[in-house]
Enzyme design. Structure first.
Site, short mmCIF file in Angstrom:
data_model
loop_
_atom_site.label_atom_id
_atom_site.label_comp_id
_atom_site.label_asym_id
_atom_site.label_seq_id
_atom_site.Cartn_x
_atom_site.Cartn_y
_atom_site.Cartn_z
N GLY A 176 0.95 -0.91 0.60
CA GLY A 176 0.02 -0.33 0.20
C GLY A 176 0.96 1.38 -0.04
O GLY A 176 2.34 1.16 0.29
N HIS A 218 -2.21 7.41 6.98
CA HIS A 218 -1.09 8.69 6.56
C HIS A 218 -1.80 9.94 6.35
O HIS A 218 -1.50 11.01 6.00
CB HIS A 218 -0.59 7.79 5.80
N HIS A 222 -4.68 2.10 8.25
CA HIS A 222 -2.90 2.06 7.74
C HIS A 222 -2.37 3.49 7.03
O HIS A 222 -2.36 3.99 7.79
CB HIS A 222 -2.04 1.19 7.40
N GLU A 223 -3.47 3.47 5.65
CA GLU A 223 -3.18 4.33 4.54
C GLU A 223 -3.95 5.81 4.95
O GLU A 223 -3.07 6.74 5.21
CB GLU A 223 -3.51 3.63 3.33
N CYS A 283 6.06 -0.25 7.65
CA CYS A 283 5.31 0.98 6.83
C CYS A 283 6.78 1.34 5.70
O CYS A 283 8.37 1.41 5.91
CB CYS A 283 5.51 1.94 7.68
N LEU A 284 6.56 1.55 4.50
CA LEU A 284 7.89 2.06 3.97
C LEU A 284 8.86 3.69 4.24
O LEU A 284 9.65 3.50 4.01
CB LEU A 284 7.38 2.15 1.90
N GLN A 310 3.15 9.86 1.59
CA GLN A 310 4.53 9.29 1.70
C GLN A 310 5.37 9.43 0.72
O GLN A 310 6.54 9.88 0.69
CB GLN A 310 3.81 7.82 2.07
O1 GNR Z 1 3.86 -2.31 2.43
C1 GNR Z 1 3.52 -2.26 3.49
N1 GNR Z 1 2.89 -3.48 4.32
C2 GNR Z 1 1.59 -3.64 5.59
C3 GNR Z 1 1.98 -4.66 6.68
C4 GNR Z 1 0.96 -5.28 7.14
C5 GNR Z 1 0.16 -3.76 7.64
C6 GNR Z 1 0.26 -2.65 7.13
C7 GNR Z 1 1.10 -2.24 5.74
S1 GNR Z 1 1.27 -0.49 4.29
C8 GNR Z 1 3.44 -1.15 4.12
C9 GNR Z 1 2.77 -0.07 3.01
C10 GNR Z 1 2.94 1.68 3.50
O2 GNR Z 1 3.47 1.54 3.93
N2 GNR Z 1 1.89 1.85 3.59
O3 GNR Z 1 1.64 2.71 4.03
NI NI Z 2 2.66 3.42 5.81
#
Ligand code: GNR
Ligand code: NI
Length: 185
Positions: free
Chosen positions: A61, A152, A148-149, A106-107, A66
């Protein structure tokens, strides 16, 4: 349906750019993104570049925040073969139900993962890449990823759910990493 959007846009054959992903504790990650007023070609180009960036990372995601763009745009691909791109413009959580825990990464917080508690199920509304509204009910990884997104887009990161101690440890390690990278550059 989404695959159709993806190919209809001509993402294939278009020059896509890999964007720079900001890392915690970069203060740009704390900004609240603005709603997209019109889903136009500039939005579609950004989405194509975000997919290029997410697949290369690799991640499942990515939120526009980001890549330092303050627009309410989220992309995702939870499929094994990375052939099910999903796009959410102006995503809104309409309903939350239950509670669950999942290990998240999270990236923007590279190299760290921690267990986070979130709603088990969510109902989300958004616009697709044609500007058409849709709604979707999500559970499991999709529900986690959407929350999660959307966090952000509101300037929130999964580290905010951790203890101050854990968060500070992660922050210090990533600050050191950033210093080393700045010196090497
Ligand atoms: O790549 C991602 N893996 C992930 C694994 C578990 C819960 C959420 C994520 S999102 C993350 C990519 C990311 O940072 N998206 O904002
Ligand atoms: Ni993230």
């Amino acid at each position: 349906m989404i695959k159709y959007q993806y190919s209809k846009l001509g993402f294939y054959g278009v020059v896509m750019a890999r964007l720079n992903i900001l890392h915690y504790p970069n203060s740009q990650l704390r900004k609240s993104a603005l709603p997209v007023e019109t889903v136009d070609d500039s939005v579609r180009t950004l989405v194509a570049d975000m997919f290029e960036t997410m697949y290369a990372a690799p991640g499942i995601g990515l939120a526009a925040t980001q890549v330092n763009v303050q627009k309410r745009i989220v992309i995702m691909d939870l499929s094994e073969h990375k052939n099910q791109p999903q796009v959410f413009v102006n995503p809104t959580i309409l309903e939350r139900e239950g509670e669950g825990e999942m290990e998240e990464g999270c990236l923007s917080v590279p190299g760290f993962s921690e267990t986070v508690r979130r709603a088990e199920r969510v109902r989300v509304s958004a616009l697709d890449l044609n500007g058409e509204p849709f709604e979707l009910e999500a559970h499991g990884l999709l529900a986690v990823c959407l929350q999660h997104e959307i966090d952000h887009l509101d300037g929130k990161l999964f580290v905010d759910y951790l203890s101050t101690l854990k968060r500070d440890r992660i922050r210090k390690k990533l600050e050191k990493q950033a210093r080393l990278e700045a010196r090497a550059a």
